[in-house]
Structures are given as C-alpha cells and as structure tokens.
Design an enzyme around this catalytic site. Structure first.
Site, PDB file in Angstrom:
ATOM      1  N   SER A 144      -1.219  46.772  43.272  1.00 13.80           N
ATOM      2  CA  SER A 144      -2.312  47.040  44.219  1.00 13.80           C
ATOM      3  C   SER A 144      -3.503  46.110  44.089  1.00 13.80           C
ATOM      4  O   SER A 144      -4.662  46.554  44.114  1.00 13.80           O
ATOM      5  CB  SER A 144      -2.811  48.487  44.100  1.00 13.80           C
ATOM      6  OG  SER A 144      -1.876  49.347  44.641  1.00 13.80           O
ATOM      7  N   ASP A 197      -2.675  53.711  47.340  1.00 13.06           N
ATOM      8  CA  ASP A 197      -3.317  52.693  46.511  1.00 13.06           C
ATOM      9  C   ASP A 197      -4.848  52.774  46.596  1.00 13.06           C
ATOM     10  O   ASP A 197      -5.550  52.660  45.592  1.00 13.06           O
ATOM     11  CB  ASP A 197      -2.858  51.298  46.939  1.00 13.06           C
ATOM     12  CG  ASP A 197      -1.345  51.196  47.006  1.00 13.06           C
ATOM     13  OD1 ASP A 197      -0.672  52.052  46.393  1.00 13.06           O
ATOM     14  OD2 ASP A 197      -0.834  50.283  47.678  1.00 13.06           O
TER      15      ASP A 197
HETATM   16  C1  GLA Z   1       3.007  50.397  48.499  1.00 11.59           C
HETATM   17  C2  GLA Z   1       2.070  51.003  49.545  1.00 11.59           C
HETATM   18  C3  GLA Z   1       1.775  52.468  49.236  1.00 11.59           C
HETATM   19  C4  GLA Z   1       3.049  53.260  48.975  1.00 11.59           C
HETATM   20  C5  GLA Z   1       3.950  52.516  47.991  1.00 11.59           C
HETATM   21  C6  GLA Z   1       5.280  53.196  47.822  1.00 11.59           C
HETATM   22  O1  GLA Z   1       2.351  50.338  47.277  1.00 11.59           O
HETATM   23  O2  GLA Z   1       0.865  50.284  49.593  1.00 11.59           O
HETATM   24  O3  GLA Z   1       1.021  53.024  50.300  1.00 11.59           O
HETATM   25  O4  GLA Z   1       3.715  53.532  50.173  1.00 11.59           O
HETATM   26  O5  GLA Z   1       4.176  51.180  48.396  1.00 11.59           O
HETATM   27  O6  GLA Z   1       5.128  54.420  47.213  1.00 11.59           O
END
Ligand code: GLA
Length: 407
Positions: A144, A197
């Site tokens: 993230s 995230d």
């Molecule tokens: C990415 C997305 C999140 C979530 C994950 C899977 O990190 O940004 O919103 O959907 O994938 O859990």
C-alpha cells in the site's frame, strides 16, 4: 550454497525523525524558497486475513506497518500545486487544481492532487500547495505505498487548511478522509480498489489489528502484539511484477458484482457460509468462474471472524491453519496468486512457520508468514534459498509490528 550462508536483504523502516528530516531537506533543496509548514507521514499496511473482501462489503484485518511515506507541505495562496518526490528523478511537476479531473493526471501525482480534488468535491476549502514526498514503503510490493501517499497528503492538507478531520480521537473525521483517499485512487489515479488500504493507513491503532467491516465502514481494534506470545510476522516482498495485475483486479471485482446481481443481493456479504447461504448461492450460479469467486469471498469473510475470535481468546498461535486456508482459496478459487507467492508459502511452512499466505491484491507483491520469534532469520533464509534454487530474483524481507496511523 547452504541456507545458512545466504545473506538475506532486509527492508528497514526509517525512524519518524529520520523520515521527517529527509523530506524537509528535500523540500528545502528542491523548492529553494524556505521551509514547509510542517511534515506528516502515513504507514503502508499488511493485511492479516480477509483478502478481496473489501469491495464485497466483507471483513478484513490489516495492520499499519512501521514503513511510512513522509510529506513536507506548505500551503499556497493560489490554486497551484508544485510536487517533487525523492523517488522520481524527473524533476518538479506543476499543475492547477482547477484542471484536475478524472483522466487528466497521470503517474504518482494523481495520488497527491487526487486527494485535494476529492476534498474540494466534498465541499472543503482546499487550495494550492507545495509538497515534497519521500518514502520507505517498498514500492509496488503490495504493501500500500499508494494509500500511504494519499493518507499522508490527506492529513497534511487537513492541518494546513484547518479542516479539523484528522484529530487523534476523531475516527469519524478520519473515516471521511479515508473515503476521500479512496475517491482519489478510484477516480483520479484510476485504480478500482476497495477501501481497506486507506482505512488501515488512517484509522489503525498501534499494537492492534484493524477489524474493518466494509459494509458500513465500522471498525474494532483487536489487540495484536505477537511479541507477547513469542511470535513474529515475517513479510516477504517477492519483487515479482505481473503486468496483468490491473486488469485482473478489475475483472475479479466485476465477476463478484455480476454474481451478486445474479443472486439478487446488494453485496456478497449477504451470502452466509452455512448451507442455506453458500450452497444455495453456488447452486444458483451457472457460471463456473463465478462459483469459485463467490466461494472464496464467502469463506474468506468467515475466516476473518474465526481469526479474530482466536486472537481475542489469546490463542494467537492457532491462527496458522486459517492463513493457509486463505492462501489456498486465493490460489485455487480466486486465482490471484503466482509462483513466487506460492513458493514463499511452501518454503516458509517447510521451515517451521505456523501459517503463511499471500497478502494484498496478489499477482506478485508480498506474502506473510507467522513464525516463532526466534526463527525469523531461519525462515527468511529458507525462503531466500528457495528463490535462489528456483532461479528467481532475491526477495526482500521485513518484520511487521502494528504501528500508528497517519499523523
Ligand atoms: C488491494 C486493494 C484493496 C483490497 C486488496 C485485496 O490491496 O487496494 O482494496 O481489495 O487488494 O484484499
């Protein structure tokens, strides 16, 4: 080469002082006209369990990482935005906030000005600013880095424009900031992600995992101190990049939405794991792919509930099988794993991990392994050696503890 002889690359987090100092120096060197109004930062995240559930109104359980993105920011009197980043050597970018709209900004700048755009869309009085960015959140590792950038800009703009949303105890305000960061990501940066995230980066609590209910945005802070149990969470950045990731993520989301429409429910959260829920739903679907996607989502939400129950009863070392089941479901039913992620899981388990799984969106990125605190190095070396034997690029490692949110 023996596993013991392997040197393992660790991704260290900066101290808050170091991060603030770096970004302040970058601001002053690149803009050359005085200091910023202040510095702010926001963490990356790992999700313990509850993957691809957020955009289905489900449950997830992230923690905020020690690795953070730092911004130095100064309010301007006009509508101009000037941006520099230590990660981008291409120099300074400049744009007018009035020109920002979906489809107009490319690259990393979209995450920054997208937040200001979303604030203005929400009727908040936000104008131009100068901002410098630096980060120790590994980029493109599924940890993230984009949400950390959005959240750090959000708390900085909140402070310099006096919005009053990011107060330490004001979860309602932080929840609004998180929603604006999601709009920035979905509409300006163009990534159709859920809200996990941004919630982790803005609403997590140190020493706790964040149980987020994505149906209504409510949360519970669940104590999560592995060291008190003689355990540790090893994060492995596979450094695998998969080109198809964006389209594949959107395809998974579309498949879930199509299945929900076929079943006549608003979100897949409405399908319970018991026979009257899941069996009914799987029988009703005639698309084999949708059957597997729905089975993953419904069972994964159930696993989050069990995981939290174990944490809250003190049986932290019993969550491993749930992690492994989550990984198998993501690999076989949701089809978002890849060779490198599967290899982390199998090598870590062979080296004595209690449980392991991919984390984040998948198709590369990172995996996590729950390990005994005194076997962190041993498991890391074993995973590293497995990558070397398979002829793969060396992965990178960090140990995750639950840290503070954006501030
Ligand atoms: C990415 C997305 C999140 C979530 C994950 C899977 O990190 O940004 O919103 O959907 O994938 O859990």
């Amino acid at each position: 080469m023996s596993a013991e002889a392997t040197s393992v690359p660790w991704l260290d987090a900066w101290t808050p002082e170091e991060g603030a100092e770096r970004v302040r120096a970058l601001f002053e060197a690149r803009f050359g006209d005085g200091p910023p109004d202040g510095t702010w930062s926001a963490p990356g995240r790992v999700n313990l369990i509850g993957e691809h559930t957020d955009y289905n109104g489900g449950l997830c359980l992230p923690i905020a990482l020690p690795h953070r993105t730092y911004v130095a920011l100064r309010r301007r009197d006009d509508d101009r935005v000037r941006l520099v980043s230590a990660q981008e050597r291409t120099g300074q970018r400049e744009l007018e906030l009035a020109d920002v709209a979906p489809g107009t900004v490319d690259g990393w700048a979209g995450y920054v000005v997208g937040v200001a755009w979303a604030m203005r869309e929400a009727g908040l009085a936000v104008g131009g600013f100068d901002v410098a960015v630096d980060s120790c959140v590994p980029y493109g590792a599924g940890l993230s880095s984009s949400a950390a950038l959005e959240a750090s800009v959000a708390v900085a703009l909140d402070a310099v424009f006096g919005l009053g949303l990011a107060g330490a105890t004001d979860d309602a305000g932080r929840s609004r900031l998180a929603a604006m960061c999601v709009r920035a990501e979905n509409e300006i940066a163009g990534a159709p992600t859920g809200g996990m995230d941004q919630a982790a980066s803005l609403r997590a609590r140190a020493g706790h995992a964040l149980l987020l209910d994505c149906l209504d945005g409510s949360l519970r802070h669940v104590p999560f101190d592995l060291s008190a149990h003689g355990l540790a969470l090893l994060v492995v950045d596979t450094r695998a990049e998969h080109q198809l990731a964006d389209g594949q993520y959107a395809a998974r989301r579309a498949s879930c939405e199509a299945a929900a429409a076929r079943l006549g429910v608003a979100t897949l959260r409405e399908i319970t794991v018991d026979p009257r829920g899941m069996e009914w739903a799987l029988d009703k679907l005639d698309d084999e792919v949708q059957v597997r996607r729905v089975r993953h989502v419904v069972t994964e939400i159930d696993r989050v509930t069990w995981f939290v129950a174990l944490l809250e009863s003190g049986a932290v070392d019993a969550v491993g099988p749930l992690m492994n089941a989550s990984h198998a479901s993501l690999r076989d039913d949701y089809e978002v794993s890849c060779l490198e992620l599967d290899l982390v899981v199998s090598a870590a388990m062979s080296a004595g991990a209690l449980g392991a799984r991919m984390t984040g969106g998948g198709f590369g990125g990172s995996a996590i392994a729950l390990v005994r605190a005194d076997s962190v190095d041993e498991v890391a070396r074993a995973v590293h050696a497995a990558f070397t034997s398979a002829g793969l690029r060396s992965p990178a490692f960090l140990v995750a503890t639950a840290q503070t949110p954006a501030a």
